[in-house]
Write an enzyme that holds these catalytic residues in place. Structure first.
Site, mmCIF file in Angstrom:
data_model
loop_
_atom_site.group_PDB
_atom_site.id
_atom_site.type_symbol
_atom_site.label_atom_id
_atom_site.label_comp_id
_atom_site.label_asym_id
_atom_site.label_seq_id
_atom_site.Cartn_x
_atom_site.Cartn_y
_atom_site.Cartn_z
ATOM 1 N N GLY A 122 -7.777 -27.108 -20.856
ATOM 2 C CA GLY A 122 -8.328 -26.932 -22.221
ATOM 3 C C GLY A 122 -7.641 -26.226 -23.287
ATOM 4 N N HIS A 454 3.147 10.975 11.167
ATOM 5 C CA HIS A 454 4.479 10.764 11.574
ATOM 6 C C HIS A 454 4.163 9.990 12.827
ATOM 7 C CE1 HIS A 454 8.341 11.876 13.173
ATOM 8 N NE2 HIS A 454 7.848 11.860 14.321
#
Length: 475
Positions: A122, A454
């Site tokens: 383009g 954890h």
């Protein structure tokens, strides 16, 4: 006969295709023009990132990491793997398949969002009463007209003066991603993201890799403490990095490449290698855009000049991503693409450059957001720092990867987080918490007070935030 659209996007990389999708979501009639081709000549939207950058490099990094683990780390887990081999052709084939999946995914998104795609280059033809005419040059010539144009043509690899890329012996990121065999010896010029990632891939696969860097410091944009930690890890792995060098004559033959250079001590040196990868940065891709046809302003680097909102000097013409100022990062381009589409619609698109994360996908990974400690010192800021090593993180021990640390920098008075820097396992994923926190102006105390799962690597983030106040719990 010209086809008329509300918005034409030139370039289908991260900035371009995302801008096109967001504009379509906002109700505009959108076209996107992109010239990338696959091996059979078909369309391959996604730009450098998808085709020869972010996506294929991560595919090769993953494959090479599996190979490295099988050879050097499986035994730690009680797994015996002998005579481990790598099929380079299959590895490259997998990489190509991953790229194609992404290409096809973008084409699907264009159809889903009713975006008209044109495969070709383009360029500006002329200004007209209805806006701008865009010429599409490809298998089929097209002429498009739109009042709003978004330029997202990306960037190209920067070559060394006098040493063009031949993609056989002297490689850009493109050639580095499609080698057919493991070079016995490889030299890379430039120790930035591409240099470190490509160097890591081929070192893991058995190549003797040397990286030559002109700057006297390693990863100068990275927090100095983090960079030093990363350098120690790379040295231990056998990735040879020479700093403060001045590259001289480069001779390339069909058998290999010879690189003459002067080291940091001023001594003349020479390296012979099978392949040379040059990764000294990238340049904006505006060649062939025909900017002069409409008077689009470019700077001395060839980048399109834009304001803070990505507006060019022409009404209705915008530019985003690598082709404008700012960091050349795919996610930065995406954010600008979204913001521009929203601005065209009269909304208030927003991009905060201060909270754009950076990542280097080596092992250990390196990720950061915000200011470095050296930047804070340079501007005379008063700040507090806190660090936490992955050596003290339970999940990192279980993974068998305890290299590195998390580092927090916070304002000494307000405790607002000014920067977070990570070197270690999954840093690319961990940094997102810091980005969210900084976007919401969080304090280090805010992160320190949030419960983290954890065992998880993210606990190192919480502990580093606690370290700002000198109250870590696990170190």
């Amino acid at each position: 006969m010209s086809q008329t659209f509300d918005v034409v996007v030139i370039g289908g990389g991260p900035g371009g295709y995302i801008a096109a999708i967001r504009a379509a979501q906002l109700g505009f009639k959108v076209a996107c023009v992109d010239e990338w081709k696959n091996a059979t000549g078909g369309p391959a939207p996604g730009g450098t990132c998808t085709n020869v950058g972010c996506i294929p490099s991560k595919a090769l990094l993953q494959s090479s990491e599996h190979f490295d683990h099988a050879n050097h780390h499986f035994a730690d887990h009680g797994i015996t793997a002998t005579n481990v081999k790598i099929d380079i052709a299959k590895m490259i084939g997998r990489k190509d398949a991953v790229v194609k999946q992404n290409n096809d995914g973008i084409l699907y998104l264009f159809k889903k969002n009713k975006i008209t795609f044109f495969h070709g280059r383009g360029s500006f033809a002329k200004s007209v009463e209805a806006g701008y005419e865009i010429q599409v040059t490809g298998a089929k010539e097209e002429l498009l007209t739109a009042r709003q144009i978004i330029v997202a043509t990306g960037s190209n690899a920067r070559a060394l003066p006098g040493t063009p890329f031949d993609e056989e012996m002297v490689l850009s990121n493109d050639g580095a991603l499609r080698l057919g065999a493991v070079p016995k010896k490889m030299v890379l010029i430039g120790s930035g993201v591409i240099g470190l990632e490509m160097g890591s891939v081929w070192r893991r696969l058995g190549s003797d890799v040397t990286i030559l860097e002109g700057l006297p410091t390693f990863l100068g944009a990275v927090d100095e403490q983090i960079a030093k930690e990363a350098k120690k890890a790379f040295d231990k792995q056998g990735l040879k990095i020479e700093l403060g060098v001045k590259v001289g004559e480069i001779k390339s033959t069909k058998k290999g490449v010879s690189v003459a250079y002067t080291n940091a001590k001023g001594e003349a040196q020479s390296l012979d290698a099978d392949k040379l990868i040059v990764s000294i940065g990238r340049v904006p891709n505006t060649i062939g855009l025909n900017a002069e046809a409409v008077g689009l302003q470019l700077d001395e680097r060839g980048a399109i000049v834009v304001d803070a909102e990505c507006r060019t000097n022409l009404k209705g013409v915008w530019a985003v991503g690598d082709v404008v100022r700012g960091p050349m990062l795919a996610h930065k381009a995406e954010e600008e693409g979204v913001a521009v589409a929203e601005r065209i619609a009269g909304q208030h698109g927003h991009v905060n450059f201060n909270t754009i994360p950076w990542v280097i996908y080596t092992s250990p990974e390196i990720a950061w957001v915000g200011e470095t400690e050296q930047q804070l010192k340079a501007r005379g800021a008063t700040y507090k720092a806190g660090t936490f090593p992955f050596l003290a993180n339970g999940r990192a021990r279980a993974l068998g990867d305890t290299t590195g640390m998390v580092k927090f920098l916070a304002d000494a008075t307000t405790d607002e987080i000014l920067g977070v820097h990570i070197v270690g396992p999954m840093a690319s994923e961990l940094i997102s918490e810091a980005v969210v926190a900084m976007e919401f102006k969080a304090s280090a105390e805010d992160i320190a007070r949030i419960c983290h799962a954890h065992p998880s690597l993210s606990e190192a983030t919480k502990e580093a935030a606690l370290a700002v106040d000198k109250r870590t719990l696990n170190f």
